[in-house]
Design an enzyme around this catalytic site. Structure first.
Site, mmCIF file in Angstrom:
data_model
loop_
_atom_site.group_PDB
_atom_site.id
_atom_site.type_symbol
_atom_site.label_atom_id
_atom_site.label_comp_id
_atom_site.label_asym_id
_atom_site.label_seq_id
_atom_site.Cartn_x
_atom_site.Cartn_y
_atom_site.Cartn_z
ATOM 1 N N GLY A 44 7.636 9.618 -54.619
ATOM 2 C CA GLY A 44 8.891 9.338 -55.297
ATOM 3 C C GLY A 44 10.016 10.318 -55.054
ATOM 4 N N ASN A 87 7.555 2.158 -51.454
ATOM 5 C CA ASN A 87 7.910 1.342 -52.610
ATOM 6 C C ASN A 87 9.263 1.759 -53.163
ATOM 7 O OD1 ASN A 87 6.149 0.333 -55.682
ATOM 8 N ND2 ASN A 87 8.160 -0.164 -54.959
ATOM 9 N N THR A 88 9.347 2.986 -53.693
ATOM 10 C CA THR A 88 10.550 3.441 -54.378
ATOM 11 C C THR A 88 11.784 3.395 -53.491
ATOM 12 O OG1 THR A 88 9.152 4.924 -55.687
ATOM 13 C CG2 THR A 88 11.514 5.316 -55.766
ATOM 14 N N LYS A 125 -6.721 1.233 -51.563
ATOM 15 C CA LYS A 125 -6.098 2.542 -51.374
ATOM 16 C C LYS A 125 -6.673 3.480 -52.430
ATOM 17 C CE LYS A 125 -1.756 4.994 -52.057
ATOM 18 N NZ LYS A 125 -0.326 4.866 -52.428
ATOM 19 N N ALA A 177 4.213 7.777 -49.118
ATOM 20 C CA ALA A 177 4.847 8.615 -50.142
ATOM 21 C C ALA A 177 5.911 9.532 -49.541
ATOM 22 C CB ALA A 177 3.828 9.447 -50.922
#
EC number: 2.8.1.10
Length: 255
Positions: free
Chosen positions: A157, A205-206, A96, A183
C-alpha cells in the site's frame, strides 16, 4: 501467456479486487485490465459467515482464475485454515500465502510462510508465497516446491515502487519458477520497471482502486506491464559511461 502450476495466465497483470469505490467501478476496472486472474482476501468474503457482504457478487468467477490470499493470517496454522475455507468454497484455483509478521510494516513472516507452504503443498495446492525480497528465502521456497514466488517491490500500500532493485534482480535471475512482483507498485512506471527486470507478472490492487480514475489506471497498468515485458524480451542497450554518437562519422572529410 505463462503458466503457474498447470494454470495458464492470459495476462501478466493479476488484479486485486478490494477497496474499489463501488461494484460498477470494480467491474469496469477489471474489464479494462484484461486480466484473467483475480485475487481477494478470504476474510472479506462471506465464505464462512453469510452475514458478510460478498464484494465479488457481481463478477462471474467462472471467467477467471481465482487467487484467494490468506491476508490477516499471522501464523502458518491460520494461513492453512484460511486456504482450506477457500478450497472448500470452490474459489481456490491457487493460493497466495500471506502471513504477516509485523503490524507496522506489514512485512511477511518468513518462518511461518515457509511452514504454511510446506503443508499446503503436501495437500495439493498451487502455492504462491508472498515474501520480502529475500534472495535466500525465495530459493528455499522454490526448492520446497512452490509454484511461484511473490517478492514485494516495497511494503503493502505504500506505492513506493521498487525499493531494492538489486535483490529483486537476484531473485528473478536465479528463479526457475515464475516471479510475480507483489505490493508497493504505485504507477505504470513501477510496473514497467519490474517487468523490464524480467519479472513474469505483477499483482496489484491499491494502485488501481485508489487512483482518481481506477478504470483508466487499470488500462495504464496493462499497457505498462506489456511495454515492460516487450522491453525485457527486446533487450535494452548496455549502460555506458562515455558518449557515443548515434550518427555515422563517414563522409565528414569535406569539412
Amino acid at each position: 501467456m505463462f503458466k503457474i502450476g498447470n494454470l495458464e495466465l492470459q495476462s501478466r497483470l493479476l488484479l486485486g479486487t478490494g477497496k474499489f469505490e463501488n461494484e460498477d467501478v470494480q467491474t469496469e476496472a477489471i474489464k479494462a485490465s484484461e486480466t484473467n486472474v483475480l485475487t481477494f482476501a478470504v476474510r472479506r468474503m462471506n465464505l464462512y459467515d453469510k452475514n458478510l457482504p460478498n464484494p465479488l457478487a457481481n463478477i462471474n468467477l467462472k471467467d477467471f482464475i481465482t487467487f484467494p490470499n490468506t491476508a490477516s493470517a499471522k501464523t502458518a496454522e491460520e494461513a492453512i485454515r484460511i486456504a482450506e475455507i477457500a478450497k472448500h468454497a470452490g474459489v481456490c484455483d491457487m493460493i497466495k500465502v500471506e502471513v504477516i509478521g509485523d503490524d507496522e510494516t506489514l512485512l511477511p513472516d518468513p518462518f511461518e510462510t515457509y511452514e504454511a507452504c510446506k503443508v499446503l503443498l503436501e495437500r495439493g495446492y498451487i502455492v504462491c508465497p508472498y515474501i520480502s525480497n529475500d534472495v535466500v528465502l525465495a530459493k528455499r521456497l522454490e526448492d520446497l516446491g512452490v509454484h511461484a514466488v511473490m517478492p514485494l517491490a516495497s511494503p503493502i500500500g505504500t506505492g513506493r515502487g521498487i525499493n531494492n532493485q538489486l535483490n529483486l534482480s537476484y531473485i528473478i535471475k536465479n528463479s526457475n519458477v515464475p516471479v510475480i512482483v507483489d505490493a508497493g507498485i504505485g504507477s505504470p512506471k513501477d510496473a514497467c520497471h519490474a517487468m523490464e527486470l524480467g519479472a513474469d507478472g505483477i499483482l496489484l490492487n491499491t494502485a488501481v482502486s485508489g487512483a482518481k480514475d481506477p478504470v483508466k489506471m487499470a488500462e495504464a497498468m496493462k499497457l505498462g506491464i506489456h511495454a515492460g515485458r516487450l522491453s525485457y524480451e527486446a533487450g535494452r542497450i548496455p549502460v555506458k559511461y562515455t558518449a557515443q554518437a548515434s550518427s555515422p562519422t563517414e563522409g565528414l572529410g569535406f569539412l
